[in-house]
Scaffold this motif. Structure first.
Motif, PDB file in Angstrom:
ATOM      1  N   LYS A 263     -50.394  25.448  25.308  1.00  0.00           N
ATOM      2  CA  LYS A 263     -49.471  25.887  26.355  1.00  0.00           C
ATOM      3  C   LYS A 263     -48.234  24.987  26.425  1.00  0.00           C
ATOM      4  O   LYS A 263     -47.119  25.464  26.634  1.00  0.00           O
ATOM      5  CB  LYS A 263     -50.180  25.908  27.717  1.00  0.00           C
ATOM      6  CG  LYS A 263     -51.336  26.889  27.794  1.00  0.00           C
ATOM      7  CD  LYS A 263     -50.892  28.303  27.460  1.00  0.00           C
ATOM      8  CE  LYS A 263     -52.054  29.285  27.494  1.00  0.00           C
ATOM      9  NZ  LYS A 263     -51.629  30.655  27.093  1.00  0.00           N
TER      10      LYS A 263
ATOM     11  N   SER B  44     -42.431  29.941  27.261  1.00  0.00           N
ATOM     12  CA  SER B  44     -43.128  30.417  28.458  1.00  0.00           C
ATOM     13  C   SER B  44     -42.359  30.042  29.715  1.00  0.00           C
ATOM     14  O   SER B  44     -42.033  28.871  29.927  1.00  0.00           O
ATOM     15  CB  SER B  44     -44.536  29.810  28.520  1.00  0.00           C
ATOM     16  OG  SER B  44     -45.165  30.135  29.748  1.00  0.00           O
TER      17      SER B  44
ATOM     18  N   ARG C 125     -44.578  27.661  32.063  1.00  0.00           N
ATOM     19  CA  ARG C 125     -45.336  26.645  31.313  1.00  0.00           C
ATOM     20  C   ARG C 125     -45.859  25.544  32.216  1.00  0.00           C
ATOM     21  O   ARG C 125     -47.024  25.139  32.112  1.00  0.00           O
ATOM     22  CB  ARG C 125     -44.425  26.049  30.233  1.00  0.00           C
ATOM     23  CG  ARG C 125     -45.148  25.200  29.191  1.00  0.00           C
ATOM     24  CD  ARG C 125     -44.251  24.978  28.000  1.00  0.00           C
ATOM     25  NE  ARG C 125     -43.026  24.300  28.358  1.00  0.00           N
ATOM     26  CZ  ARG C 125     -42.667  23.085  27.890  1.00  0.00           C
ATOM     27  NH1 ARG C 125     -43.464  22.448  27.060  1.00  0.00           N
ATOM     28  NH2 ARG C 125     -41.531  22.545  28.254  1.00  0.00           N
TER      29      ARG C 125
END
Length: 293
Positions: free
Chosen positions: A147, A153, A156
């Motif tokens: 991640k 993202s 995140r």
């Protein structure tokens, strides 16, 4: 070496380590710590370190006390401690997490009885894991690493924070087992520190005077200050400020209240007073911090 000569170990420097994955200066993961460029002299930590030794071992000192670790051990070092004499042995390998106190506080803000966790980290700086517990730690680490590596993202930071909290809950059996069976009884100073933190947890929104907490514990403010600083390397005033700053951060991130409403809720004399207090501790105004969420 005097305390004035001890330099700070920071996440900013650790971000330059080979293979490091990180979110700002709040959360960093690094593998193979034995190959990391550890400094050759004492450093005072400005972050919380949690590391799992998977191969080999190491020796080091924390506040001049010597520790030895081997495969299967988890290392916990809180911020504010002086680490020195780090020496890897037998091809040290492992998984290492470094968290700012702000990120850590936000991640586990929903955990009840945080004082027990603080006491645990100071009484059990090295903890032995079972094979299953090592597997659980490693699985969360790999997921967190994936991640953190996904810089596309949008959420995140939020995902990393949620995963760390899930990891904490999943590993909580280790904490309670050690607290129950560790055999190392807390000192009077550690007990006073634990009770102080419990009071701060409950009353930091309304009580910020060290004298008030000393009165609840039936000791003098001077003695409370001496004990808390000796146990945690942080003064009572600094602990109170940490909790107040965390309360502001959480309200800014997780509510739609205005800055003025937050200042009123936390009993600041004015919005501007809270703004100066917050900027002094975070380097940002409340409005700037809110925009970054």
């Amino acid at each position: 070496m005097s305390s004035n000569e001890i330099r700070e170990a920071s996440l900013e420097r650790a971000k330059r380590w080979p293979g490091a994955r990180y979110i700002g200066s709040d959360f960093l993961l690094v593998e193979s710590p034995g190959q990391a460029p550890f400094p050759h002299n004492a450093r005072r930590t400005s972050f919380i370190l949690v590391g799992l030794c998977t191969h080999g071992g190491a020796s080091y000192t924390v506040d001049t006390e010597v520790y030895h670790i081997k495969a299967g051990d988890v290392v916990i070092i809180s911020d504010g401690h002086v680490v020195d004499n780090f020496a890897p042995v037998d091809g040290l390998d492992g998984l290492c997490m470094m968290l700012s106190s702000d990120f850590f506080g936000e991640a586990i803000s929903s955990v009840a009885d945080f004082s027990q966790l603080l006491l645990f980290s100071r009484m059990h700086p090295v903890v032995r894991l079972s094979a299953h517990e090592m597997e659980v730690f490693s699985s969360y680490y790999r997921l967190l690493s994936d991640k953190l590596g996904d810089e596309t993202s949008r959420y995140r930071r939020e995902v990393a924070r949620a995963l760390f909290l899930a990891m904490f809950y999943d590993m909580s059996g280790v904490i309670y087992r050690e607290l129950r069976d560790g055999g190392r009884r807390p000192s009077r100073g550690q007990l006073i520190f634990t009770e102080f933190i419990r009071l701060v947890e409950a009353h930091h929104r309304t009580e910020r005077r060290v004298g008030w907490y000393a009165m609840q514990l039936c000791i003098t403010p001077k003695y409370l200050s001496e004990v808390v600083k000796a146990v945690s390397m942080v003064t009572p005033s600094e602990w109170i400020d940490r909790y107040v700053v965390l309360a502001i951060r959480l309200l800014l991130r997780r509510s739609d209240k205005t800055v003025k409403e937050i200042a009123d809720e936390l009993l600041f004399p004015s919005q501007s007073f809270m703004g100066r207090f917050f900027k002094e501790h975070t380097g940002m105004s409340p409005s700037q911090f809110r925009k970054e969420r």
